[in-house]
Design an enzyme around this catalytic site. Structure first.
Site, short mmCIF file in Angstrom:
data_model
loop_
_atom_site.label_atom_id
_atom_site.label_comp_id
_atom_site.label_asym_id
_atom_site.label_seq_id
_atom_site.Cartn_x
_atom_site.Cartn_y
_atom_site.Cartn_z
N GLU A 116 9.84 -8.61 -86.49
CA GLU A 116 10.13 -8.39 -87.90
C GLU A 116 8.92 -7.76 -88.57
OE1 GLU A 116 13.17 -8.73 -89.52
OE2 GLU A 116 11.78 -7.42 -90.54
N CYS A 168 0.95 -14.28 -91.28
CA CYS A 168 0.88 -13.42 -90.09
C CYS A 168 -0.50 -12.90 -89.72
CB CYS A 168 1.81 -12.22 -90.28
SG CYS A 168 3.52 -12.64 -90.00
C1 UDX Z 1 2.55 -8.72 -93.20
C2 UDX Z 1 2.95 -7.32 -92.73
O1 UDX Z 1 2.73 -6.38 -93.79
C3 UDX Z 1 4.42 -7.30 -92.29
O2 UDX Z 1 4.76 -6.04 -91.76
C4 UDX Z 1 4.63 -8.37 -91.22
O3 UDX Z 1 5.99 -8.44 -90.85
C5 UDX Z 1 4.17 -9.73 -91.73
O4 UDX Z 1 2.81 -9.66 -92.18
P1 UDX Z 1 2.93 -10.13 -95.44
O5 UDX Z 1 1.88 -11.03 -94.88
O6 UDX Z 1 4.20 -10.72 -95.92
O7 UDX Z 1 3.33 -9.01 -94.36
O8 UDX Z 1 2.32 -9.32 -96.69
P2 UDX Z 1 1.34 -8.06 -96.85
O9 UDX Z 1 1.87 -7.21 -97.92
O10 UDX Z 1 1.07 -7.41 -95.55
O11 UDX Z 1 0.00 -8.73 -97.40
C6 UDX Z 1 -0.82 -9.56 -96.61
C7 UDX Z 1 -2.06 -9.95 -97.38
O12 UDX Z 1 -2.94 -8.83 -97.52
C8 UDX Z 1 -1.78 -10.45 -98.80
O13 UDX Z 1 -2.61 -11.56 -99.08
C9 UDX Z 1 -2.14 -9.26 -99.66
O14 UDX Z 1 -2.51 -9.64 -100.96
C10 UDX Z 1 -3.30 -8.68 -98.88
N1 UDX Z 1 -3.51 -7.24 -99.16
C11 UDX Z 1 -2.56 -6.33 -98.81
C12 UDX Z 1 -4.69 -6.82 -99.78
O15 UDX Z 1 -5.55 -7.63 -100.10
N2 UDX Z 1 -4.87 -5.48 -100.01
C13 UDX Z 1 -3.94 -4.54 -99.67
O16 UDX Z 1 -4.18 -3.35 -99.92
C14 UDX Z 1 -2.74 -4.99 -99.05
#
Ligand code: UDX
Ligand code: ADP
Length: 466
Positions: free
Chosen positions: A162, A278
């Site tokens: 996923e 994740c």
């Molecule tokens: C992630 C992957 O994006 C997704 O493809 C996978 O299936 C599951 O893991 P998720 O953890 O739900 O998804 O959210 P994501 O948007 O990736 O953000 C992860 C973390 O990184 C968050 O804490 C977010 O705030 C942080 N982040 C993300 C940043 O600090 N800066 C960014 O530019 C992007």
């Protein structure tokens, strides 16, 4: 094989939304999501849609549309397995907290329990789909359990990782960048199983976005995607510290490099650190696998992504303590946001937890407001760290359900999650109600420096030099 009934084991953040979208897009397939957790299933069945256990924009509408028609939530796991031609395993695979690989390897006990249950119950051939993120070669372990303990029926194992991100799960599922399906593409039965799952997705995903590979490539692609994404966040966070020292602005740097089409603009937002179920888990898992194969340089390389992330969270809380004249003891510090990102009620590995824990060690009094996270969830998150007694956590931290009340009398405010509503607050009113000097630490870089400084705040924005 034409799929008429799907069963999904695990009604969590992945299983729930994914199955709701499959049900919506495939009206001729009956989808049953099962879980051992009765409360969770009851919440999925609650007629009050605001009580669904997973908050995702748009999810309530889809559940309302499909539930009771071709989407069902149940605890009768055996029946659902029996009825289905295709079974998704979508249970949690947390990092091991004991034994060999403790703190690094994925704990596969829930996966193994599922495999054994499927083997016990299945009376006809089944396709078993790994949906949870798993270490490479888990499929072979599942296959071995199924083949050795089953009732002589045939099992095909597919890997269908996923890629949805929380907060945008519904959109990600409706319009995925790609769907990845790994299977035994060397055998006829394997190819047929792969095609059955391709046919499910083909109901709404264009064919050129459905990718089929062997099982091992599929399993490793998921870990690789998450490692690359987390690495980007750690890379920009590393630059954020340098920006603060040199007087540069990390947002300007991100924009400048993001315009290079080879780099691209996404995932370059500096923050107090990444969280979520994740990134950390998958990288630790990758590091563990690399070490298992004796690839120490590969392991060390990826481990730095986590080291940097831990540093980012710690330096944020250190900066608060240092700025507040080296003591926060007895001072009220307000947290805006507790979830690991906006538009979700999920708090797993949220930076807020570590920052709070550090400040509580300094005897600060933390008051937290998050539009979707309950006080009990916050206590559970802190208790999981085991740093102090439950009573102490409850003395030092409280939650407020009104942000203005939460900020009243505070010495400092820390923005931990990028919820949109924070941008629309009456910041003058908040300033007037605070202790002076009124400090504001923006760990997400979402607020406007000029406006806030004009009001009178001492404003710190992550990655922006003084
Ligand atoms: C992630 C992957 O994006 C997704 O493809 C996978 O299936 C599951 O893991 P998720 O953890 O739900 O998804 O959210 P994501 O948007 O990736 O953000 C992860 C973390 O990184 C968050 O804490 C977010 O705030 C942080 N982040 C993300 C940043 O600090 N800066 C960014 O530019 C992007
Ligand atoms: P994810 O983010 O991967 O979806 P969650 O923790 O949100 O993870 O959801 C996983 C779900 O799987 C939980 O609701 C848990 O109760 C369920 N689960 C774990 N093991 C089993 C099992 N053996 N049978 C059925 N459900 C299970």
């Amino acid at each position: 094989m034409k799929i008429k009934n799907i069963c999904c084991i695990g009604a969590g953040y992945v299983g729930g939304p994914t199955m709701a979208v499959i049900a919506k897009k495939c009206p001729s397939i009956n989808v049953t999501v099962v879980d051992i957790n009765q409360d969770r299933i009851d919440a999925w069945n609650d007629s009050d849609l605001s009580k669904l256990p997973v908050f995702e924009p748009g999810l309530d509408k889809i559940v309302e549309e499909t539930r009771g028609k071709n989407l069902f939530f149940s605890t009768d796991i055996d029946k659902a397995i029996n009825d289905a031609e295709m079974i998704f395993i979508s249970v949690n695979t947390p990092t091991k907290t004991y034994g060999k690989g403790k703190g690094m390897a994925a704990d596969l006990k829930y996966i193994e329990l599922c495999a054994r249950q499927i083997a016990k119950v299945a009376k006809e051939d089944k396709i078993v789909v790994e949906k949870s993120t798993l270490p490479v070669r888990t499929a072979s372990a599942i296959k071995s359990i199924l083949d050795n303990t089953g009732n002589g029926v045939q099992f095909q194992i597919l890997s269908n990782p996923e890629f949805l991100a929380e907060g945008t799960a519904v959109q990600d599922l409706l319009n995925p960048d790609r769907v990845l399906i790994g299977g035994d593409n060397a055998s006829e039965a394997g190819k047929k199983a792969i095609q059955s799952l391709v046919d499910v997705y083909a109901n709404w995903v264009p064919n050129d976005k459905i990718l089929t590979t062997n099982v091992w490539s599929s399993e490793l692609s998921k870990l690789t995607a998450n490692a690359f994404l987390a690495q980007r966040v750690s890379s920009i966070n590393a630059m954020s510290e340098l920006c603060e020292k040199t007087g540069a602005d990390v947002n300007e740097v991100a924009k400048a490099i993001g315009m290079d089409s080879r780099i691209g603009p996404k995932f370059l937002k500096a923050s107090v650190g990444f969280g979520g179920s994740c990134f950390q888990k998958d990288i630790l898992n990758l590091v563990y696998i690399a070490k298992t194969y004796g690839l120490n340089e590969v392991a060390d390389y990826w481990e730095q992504v986590i080291v940097m992330n831990d540093h980012q969270k710690n330096r944020f809380s250190d900066n608060i303590v240092k700025t507040l004249y080296n003591t926060v003891s007895g001072k009220k510090i307000t947290f805006l946001g507790w979830a690991f990102k906006k538009d979700t009620n999920d708090t797993r590995e949220s930076a807020a937890i570590k920052v709070a824990d550090n400040l509580l060690n300094e005897q600060a009094y933390v008051v937290a407001y998050d539009p979707k996270v309950s006080e009990e969830k916050m206590y559970a998150d802190l208790e999981y760290l085991n740093t102090r007694s439950s009573e102490e956590n409850r003395e030092l931290l409280t939650a407020e359900d009104n942000p203005y009340q939460a900020c009243k009398g505070a010495h400092a405010i820390a923005v931990l999650t990028e919820w949109d509503e924070f941008k629309t607050y009456d910041w003058k009113k908040i300033y007037d109600s605070m202790n002076k000097p009124a400090f504001l630490f923006d760990g997400r870089g979402i607020l406007d420096k000029n406006t806030l400084e004009k009001i009178g705040f001492v404003y710190y924005k992550i990655g922006v030099g003084a």
